[in-house]
Design an enzyme around this catalytic site. Structure first.
Site, PDB file in Angstrom:
ATOM      1  N   GLU A   1      -8.214   1.651   3.402  1.00 10.82           N
ATOM      2  CA  GLU A   1      -7.656   2.813   2.707  1.00 10.82           C
ATOM      3  C   GLU A   1      -8.064   4.043   3.519  1.00 10.82           C
ATOM      4  O   GLU A   1      -9.138   4.593   3.350  1.00 10.82           O
ATOM      5  CB  GLU A   1      -8.169   2.921   1.271  1.00 10.82           C
ATOM      6  CG  GLU A   1      -7.426   3.976   0.466  1.00 10.82           C
ATOM      7  CD  GLU A   1      -8.169   5.289   0.284  1.00 10.82           C
ATOM      8  OE1 GLU A   1      -7.496   6.314   0.073  1.00 10.82           O
ATOM      9  OE2 GLU A   1      -9.416   5.327   0.344  1.00 10.82           O
TER      10      GLU A   1
ATOM     11  N   ASP B   1     -11.995   0.940   0.105  1.00  5.84           N
ATOM     12  CA  ASP B   1     -11.827   2.324  -0.316  1.00  5.84           C
ATOM     13  C   ASP B   1     -12.551   3.289   0.627  1.00  5.84           C
ATOM     14  O   ASP B   1     -13.690   3.050   1.020  1.00  5.84           O
ATOM     15  CB  ASP B   1     -12.387   2.472  -1.741  1.00  5.84           C
ATOM     16  CG  ASP B   1     -12.213   3.861  -2.276  1.00  5.84           C
ATOM     17  OD1 ASP B   1     -11.055   4.257  -2.490  1.00  5.84           O
ATOM     18  OD2 ASP B   1     -13.225   4.566  -2.465  1.00  5.84           O
TER      19      ASP B   1
HETATM   20  C1  GLC Z   1     -10.131   6.817  -2.453  1.00  5.71           C
HETATM   21  C2  GLC Z   1      -9.424   6.554  -3.756  1.00  5.71           C
HETATM   22  C3  GLC Z   1      -9.516   7.780  -4.612  1.00  5.71           C
HETATM   23  C4  GLC Z   1     -10.976   8.109  -4.854  1.00  5.71           C
HETATM   24  C5  GLC Z   1     -11.748   8.210  -3.550  1.00  5.71           C
HETATM   25  C6  GLC Z   1     -13.233   8.171  -3.780  1.00  5.71           C
HETATM   26  O1  GLC Z   1      -9.504   7.812  -1.722  1.00  5.71           O
HETATM   27  O2  GLC Z   1      -8.108   6.163  -3.551  1.00  5.71           O
HETATM   28  O3  GLC Z   1      -8.848   7.605  -5.834  1.00  5.71           O
HETATM   29  O4  GLC Z   1     -11.081   9.317  -5.549  1.00  5.71           O
HETATM   30  O5  GLC Z   1     -11.468   7.135  -2.684  1.00  5.71           O
HETATM   31  O6  GLC Z   1     -13.640   6.888  -4.169  1.00  5.71           O
END
Ligand code: GLC
Length: 601
Positions: free
Chosen positions: A294, A252
């Site tokens: 991500e 993430d």
């Molecule tokens: C990523 C997740 C999102 C979250 C962010 C902070 O972008 O997909 O949902 O708010 O990280 O953890």
């Protein structure tokens, strides 16, 4: 260690080599790896061996993913086993579960504020449920992917609690700054992720008389990856979960790990070294396990997280540019942005691939298309604003029912919230004709995701045409966060209709199944074979050549489009989706797609 240890050390030395006791720390890490490898259950070791010999194992044509919240999809971790048949029917072989770890009380940003990486939210089960679930999924041919929130912890994680209590060891796990001018100097170089609900990147912590770096919500404390102890802690978490049977980690917010004064602190070279080191750790102690970055950014940036042959990084990266371009193309009735994004996709290193998708639990951020959308920032901005408007106007004659999200800065085009079914017109359709077109739009986007080269991931509910969930507005913990619009609970009643081809849910479900079947027959693309974008087609149509004998066509306009294709004597094109033979003149219906393969007539 012999094969990957030197690279691991070469990644870590520039990061931590200057720290006192680096050699001892590295020896300790090595011992940690040896212990994890020794603990690895036999079936997982066997999986390691097989996959090491086949680094492209996850790029198979029959690999389809599914992404869901545990509680919303199945109630609990153990409840998920009851969904395996449902997933298999859709061809799913990869299940991404959004974070189900123990979180802080109150708002937890949808589970992304983790207070214990080795414990599970009590309402979805217990950490002891994880290994049996992973085993059951694996037995059904499904790899389990979990979210690893490695950029930040919750403000009530024991490390944060200790830091707040004055423990300097744990204060060094975070970025605490007691000089307001320094905070402002950092802030000047940074963007904002949630400017409306969480303005700024720092949060004042009174007991510490200091500001804590909080890129996202104030209760999400950014970890200090410049501290080798943080690396060691996360390595232990990854190795522990891998030994419980987790086969992939969604990393993430992977772009934000390393901070730098005077810059955006996104995608710093050191962040890439951290990710390469995590990859090396898995290569040593759990080589069947995948890392997925991500990073939601323009394609030229996201591809960097896949590394290079000599410096492998993540195995998978979200093709956010392609996903967003698909929606833009629908709005514009033109394939232009899809073509431009695909034209920028380079060949990838071995063992690397894209995640292709239509929706996920976050907003659709239009700005990832800025490099392709115009010659100047203003031009790109204006074009993307027009695209965004198509989805948010919500007038009687508009098909989409989306809502604007917040932007990264005052000038960026606001992101978009909404379930795919609501954005494609299924919610707003007032008659059969509009409904048919809406289903065609949704199918078109999934057809692109299934054929464009990458592992397609279905976002829970899309396969049944689930629409926006307005219920979040009544929940005080969610009402401020528009992204809950597209995080509904799994609709059992619609699932009951999945086999009923007369129902909307059944029609969509049937089409996604057909895409999965057809895809399984496609010759797999290797990381080196990038689909070639065909020139000379009508503007509304995107054409991709997948290997010598396969072409996929996508019509982003509501009008039929005619395309002429070459065929040699004794050959015809056959549509893999519907089986019908096609000649050299192809008529694509409005919002239609065709996957053609050249066969002997
Ligand atoms: C990523 C997740 C999102 C979250 C962010 C902070 O972008 O997909 O949902 O708010 O990280 O953890």
């Amino acid at each position: 260690m012999e094969r990957h240890g030197p690279h691991l050390r070469a990644c870590l030395e520039p990061l931590y080599g200057a720290a006192r006791g680096f050699d001892a720390w590295f020896d300790h890490l090595t011992a940690q790896l040896a212990a994890a490898a020794a603990d690895r259950p036999a079936p997982l070791l066997a999986l390691d061996r097989t996959r090491e010999g086949d680094p492209n194992w996850f790029l198979r044509s029959d690999m389809i993913g599914y992404s869901a919240y545990v509680d919303r999809f199945a109630g609990s971790l153990s409840g998920l086993t009851g969904r395996i048949d449902y997933l298999r029917e859709l061809g799913v072989r990869y299940l991404h579960l959004l974070p189900f770890w123990a979180t802080r009380a109150g708002d937890s940003d949808g589970g992304f504020a983790v207070s214990d990486y080795n414990a599970v939210r009590p309402d979805v089960g217990d950490i002891a449920d994880l290994a049996p679930l992973a085993d059951a999924l694996r037995a059904a041919g499904i790899s389990l992917c979990v979210d690893l929130v490695l950029n930040h912890t919750a403000d009530d994680h024991p490390w944060a609690v200790a830091a707040r209590g004055g423990d300097t060891r744990f204060q060094a796990y975070y970025h605490l700054i007691d000089d307001e001018r320094l905070v402002q100097a950092y802030e000047a170089g940074l963007d904002q992720v949630f400017p409306a609900t969480a303005p700024g990147n720092f949060t004042y912590c009174a007991p510490l008389k200091a500001w804590v770096w909080t890129t996202f919500y104030p209760f999400q404390w950014d970890l200090n990856w410049a501290n080798p102890a943080v690396f060691g802690e996360m390595a232990a978490v990854i190795l522990g979960l891998a030994n419980r049977g987790v086969e992939a980690f969604r990393l993430d917010s992977a772009a934000y790990l390393w901070k730098r004064l005077g810059g955006p602190s996104r995608g710093e070279p050191q962040t890439h070294l951290v990710l390469q080191a995590l990859r090396a750790i898995l290569a040593i102690a759990a080589p069947s396990v995948l890392l997925k970055s991500e990073v939601i950014a323009p394609v030229a940036e996201t591809v960097r997280y896949l590394g290079a042959a000599a410096a492998p990084e993540c195995h998978l990266a979200y093709h956010s540019g392609l996903m967003t371009a698909g929606w833009a193309a629908l709005a514009e009735g033109s394939g232009d942005l899809v073509r431009r994004v695909l034209a920028e996709v380079p060949a990838l290193p071995a063992g690397a691939g894209w995640i292709t998708y239509v929706r996920c639990h976050d907003d659709i951020g239009w700005m990832v298309l800025a490099p392709q959308a115009g010659a100047s920032p203003d031009e790109a901005q204006a074009r993307l604003a027009r695209v965004a408007e198509v989805y948010t106007r919500g007038g009687a004659e508009d098909f989409a029912r989306g809502e604007s999200f917040q932007t990264g800065d005052g000038v960026a085009v606001r992101g978009l919230n909404g379930m795919a079914a609501s954005l494609t017109g299924i919610e707003a359709a007032v008659d059969q004709h509009e409904l048919d077109r809406a289903i065609d739009r949704l199918t078109l986007l999934y057809s692109l995701a299934y054929a464009a080269g990458g592992t397609p991931v279905i976002y829970m509910g899309d396969e049944l045409g689930q629409t926006n969930d307005q219920g979040f507005r009544d929940d005080p913990l969610k009402a401020h966060e528009g992204r809950w619009l597209h995080r509904p609970a799994f609709d059992e009643a619609l699932a009951e209709q999945a086999a009923d081809t007369a129902s909307v849910a059944g029609r969509i479900h049937g089409r996604l199944k057909a895409l999965a079947w057809a895809r399984a027959e496609l010759p797999p693309l290797t990381p080196q074979t990038v689909p070639e974008v065909l020139a000379g087609l009508p503007d509304a149509v995107v054409g991709l050549r997948r290997g010598l004998d396969d072409i996929a066509l996508f019509n982003f306009s509501g009008e039929p489009q005619t395309i002429s294709l070459d065929v040699q004597a004794g050959e015809i094109w056959r549509d893999r989706l519907f089986g019908d033979p096609r000649g050299s003149r192809i008529v694509l219906a409005g919002y239609g797609s065709a996957w053609l393969t050249r066969v002997k007539s």
